[in-house]
Design a protein around this motif. Structure first.
Motif, short mmCIF file in Angstrom:
data_model
loop_
_atom_site.label_atom_id
_atom_site.label_comp_id
_atom_site.label_asym_id
_atom_site.label_seq_id
_atom_site.Cartn_x
_atom_site.Cartn_y
_atom_site.Cartn_z
N GLU A 250 65.67 113.79 -55.85
CA GLU A 250 66.07 112.82 -54.83
C GLU A 250 65.85 113.31 -53.42
O GLU A 250 65.71 112.51 -52.48
CB GLU A 250 67.54 112.44 -55.02
N VAL A 251 65.78 114.62 -53.21
CA VAL A 251 65.53 115.15 -51.87
C VAL A 251 64.07 114.97 -51.47
O VAL A 251 63.76 114.65 -50.32
CB VAL A 251 65.92 116.64 -51.80
N ILE A 252 63.17 115.18 -52.42
CA ILE A 252 61.73 115.09 -52.13
C ILE A 252 61.22 113.67 -52.38
O ILE A 252 60.73 113.01 -51.48
CB ILE A 252 60.94 116.10 -52.99
N GLY A 253 61.32 113.20 -53.63
CA GLY A 253 60.89 111.86 -53.97
C GLY A 253 59.41 111.62 -53.71
O GLY A 253 58.58 112.51 -53.88
N HIS A 254 59.09 110.42 -53.24
CA HIS A 254 57.70 110.05 -52.93
C HIS A 254 57.46 110.21 -51.43
O HIS A 254 58.22 109.70 -50.61
CB HIS A 254 57.42 108.60 -53.33
N THR B 37 56.00 126.37 -47.48
CA THR B 37 55.95 126.22 -48.92
C THR B 37 57.36 125.94 -49.45
O THR B 37 58.36 126.25 -48.79
CB THR B 37 55.38 127.49 -49.59
N PHE B 38 57.44 125.35 -50.63
CA PHE B 38 58.75 124.97 -51.16
C PHE B 38 58.78 125.11 -52.67
O PHE B 38 57.75 125.19 -53.34
CB PHE B 38 59.09 123.52 -50.77
N CYS B 39 59.98 125.15 -53.20
CA CYS B 39 60.15 125.20 -54.65
C CYS B 39 61.49 124.58 -55.02
O CYS B 39 62.38 124.43 -54.17
CB CYS B 39 60.06 126.63 -55.19
N LEU B 40 61.64 124.20 -56.27
CA LEU B 40 62.90 123.70 -56.79
C LEU B 40 63.73 124.87 -57.30
O LEU B 40 63.20 125.77 -57.96
CB LEU B 40 62.65 122.70 -57.93
N ARG B 41 65.00 124.85 -56.97
CA ARG B 41 65.87 125.96 -57.39
C ARG B 41 65.84 126.17 -58.90
O ARG B 41 65.83 127.31 -59.37
CB ARG B 41 67.30 125.68 -56.93
N LYS B 42 65.75 125.09 -59.65
CA LYS B 42 65.78 125.19 -61.12
C LYS B 42 64.55 125.89 -61.68
O LYS B 42 64.56 126.34 -62.83
CB LYS B 42 65.89 123.80 -61.74
N ASP B 43 63.47 126.02 -60.88
CA ASP B 43 62.24 126.64 -61.36
C ASP B 43 62.15 128.13 -61.04
O ASP B 43 61.23 128.81 -61.50
CB ASP B 43 61.02 125.94 -60.75
N HIS C 136 70.47 118.00 -55.04
CA HIS C 136 70.89 117.03 -54.03
C HIS C 136 70.73 117.53 -52.60
O HIS C 136 71.08 116.79 -51.67
CB HIS C 136 72.36 116.65 -54.25
N ALA C 137 70.26 118.75 -52.39
CA ALA C 137 70.27 119.28 -51.03
C ALA C 137 69.23 120.37 -50.83
O ALA C 137 68.72 120.97 -51.78
CB ALA C 137 71.66 119.84 -50.70
N ILE C 138 68.94 120.65 -49.54
CA ILE C 138 68.12 121.78 -49.12
C ILE C 138 69.04 122.99 -48.98
O ILE C 138 70.10 122.89 -48.35
CB ILE C 138 67.44 121.50 -47.77
N LEU C 139 68.65 124.12 -49.54
CA LEU C 139 69.50 125.30 -49.47
C LEU C 139 69.31 126.10 -48.18
O LEU C 139 70.17 126.90 -47.82
CB LEU C 139 69.25 126.21 -50.68
N GLU D 244 60.90 115.77 -41.66
CA GLU D 244 61.51 115.00 -42.74
C GLU D 244 60.63 115.00 -43.98
O GLU D 244 61.11 115.03 -45.11
CB GLU D 244 61.76 113.57 -42.27
N ASP D 245 59.31 114.98 -43.76
CA ASP D 245 58.35 114.99 -44.87
C ASP D 245 57.61 116.33 -44.95
O ASP D 245 56.41 116.38 -45.22
CB ASP D 245 57.35 113.85 -44.73
N GLU D 246 58.33 117.41 -44.75
CA GLU D 246 57.71 118.74 -44.74
C GLU D 246 57.01 119.06 -46.06
O GLU D 246 56.01 119.77 -46.09
CB GLU D 246 58.75 119.82 -44.44
N PHE D 247 57.51 118.50 -47.15
CA PHE D 247 56.95 118.81 -48.47
C PHE D 247 55.50 118.33 -48.61
O PHE D 247 54.61 119.09 -49.00
CB PHE D 247 57.83 118.18 -49.56
N VAL D 248 55.24 117.08 -48.26
CA VAL D 248 53.87 116.58 -48.38
C VAL D 248 52.97 117.20 -47.32
O VAL D 248 51.77 117.40 -47.54
CB VAL D 248 53.84 115.03 -48.32
N ARG D 249 53.55 117.53 -46.16
CA ARG D 249 52.74 118.20 -45.13
C ARG D 249 52.26 119.55 -45.64
O ARG D 249 51.12 119.96 -45.38
CB ARG D 249 53.55 118.38 -43.85
N HIS D 250 53.13 120.28 -46.36
CA HIS D 250 52.68 121.57 -46.87
C HIS D 250 51.62 121.40 -47.95
O HIS D 250 50.69 122.22 -48.02
CB HIS D 250 53.84 122.39 -47.42
#
Length: 323
Positions: free
Chosen positions: A182-186, A207-213, A237-240, A248-254
């Motif tokens: 839900e934090v990243i989404g589309h 760069t980013f990653c999911l905590r669960k990974d 549910h959150a950025i650590l 706001e869209d840092e994920f797709v920018r990276h």
């Protein structure tokens, strides 16, 4: 003195000369996946050399072992980063952030000396590479710049993943991601590599990653140097990261940053358009290989600085930096 004046006149006569670094750039940092302390020096290089990585810890064994040209067919691994290698089995990984900086700044030739098998991650983006290279300055070389003009669409697909290289002017890029989080989404973004704000708007994205990974990556020997200092970590549910996101869209920018670095392994600037959907390092390399395998899909032309497009006069195929 007279020779320098003559050389300067020759450089000015070239519409868009190749560039290299004006002086060496020293960079120290930690490897994202290895966790090792790394010393790296970016050196100026002569025209038509391209970008070459040299393992200084192996240099005593000769260039056949220590040197790796940054070219698409030298890509040896694409798991969570791009690694290049040579016939001797020498590799250097996580090159994409540095290659993106070179591409955005128009650095055609450089020798990258490094004492480990991974480029330092620094803050997880290309920002520090950009700052250090700009501080050193660039030097114009007495040789014209060439480019690869894309002549027809080349597309690779793998399930929902897609990467395409298409005809166009300049070099524009589109990327979209879709995460079950839900934090990243589309997210999607479109950018122009030659926009003067490209480095600020795109190459600062981390760069980013999911905590669960994270534990799974540790289990296979990856992300040993990862931390909140050099990556955005996303929980359910959150950025650590305490400071939050840079955009706001840092994920797709990276992801777009990664694509620029991966496509820089073409060996010459690209003229056209890139589109990526849920693509990663593997898909980026696949579409570049597919393009280069179809000789009717591209041509090499002289590059024009004024409009960031290619001049009509065709150049020689040998302009692609050799091994």
């Amino acid at each position: 003195m007279l020779e320098n004046v003559r050389r300067d006149r020759r450089v000015r006569a070239i519409a868009f000369p190749q560039k290299t670094l004006a002086r060496p750039v020293v960079i120290d940092g930690v490897g994202l996946h290895s966790g090792a302390e790394i010393h790296m020096v970016l050196h100026p290089a002569e025209a038509d050399r391209g970008i070459v990585f040299r393992r200084t810890d192996l240099v005593s064994q000769g260039r056949e072992v220590s040197d790796i040209p940054a070219i698409y067919h030298h890509v040896a691994e694409t798991t969570l980063s791009t690694a290049i290698g040579n016939a001797a089995g020498t590799t250097i990984s996580t090159i994409e952030h540095l290659m993106a900086a070179f591409s955005a700044l128009g650095v055609d030739n450089a020798l990258v000396e490094i004492d480990a098998a991974e480029v330092p991650v620094l803050d997880g983006s290309s920002e520090i590479f950009i700052e250090k290279i700009e501080a050193a300055g660039l030097e114009k070389l007495d040789a014209p710049r060439k480019a690869i003009r894309i002549l027809k669409p080349v597309v690779v697909e793998d399930g929902l993943k897609r990467a395409a290289l298409l005809p166009g002017e300049g070099f524009k890029l589109f990327f979209e991601i879709d995460f079950d989080n839900e934090v990243i989404g589309h997210q999607e973004i479109e950018a122009d590599l030659h926009d003067p704000f490209f480095a600020e708007d795109i190459l600062r994205a981390r760069t980013f990653c999911l905590r669960k990974d994270i534990e799974a990556m540790w289990a296979v020997g990856l992300a040993k140097g990862g931390s909140l200092e050099n990556a955005v970590v996303v929980d359910t549910h959150a950025i650590l990261n305490e400071e939050g996101l840079r955009y706001e869209d840092e994920f797709v920018r990276h992801k777009l940053l990664d694509a620029v670095g991966d496509l820089a392994l073409s060996g010459l600037p690209l003229i056209g358009r890139y589109e990526g959907s849920r693509a990663g390092h593997a898909m980026n390399n696949r579409v570049l290989r597919a393009l280069m395998a179809d000789r009717s899909a591209w041509e090499i032309v002289e590059y024009s600085e004024a409009c960031h497009t290619a001049a009509p006069r065709r150049a020689e195929l040998s302009a692609i930096p050799a091994d």
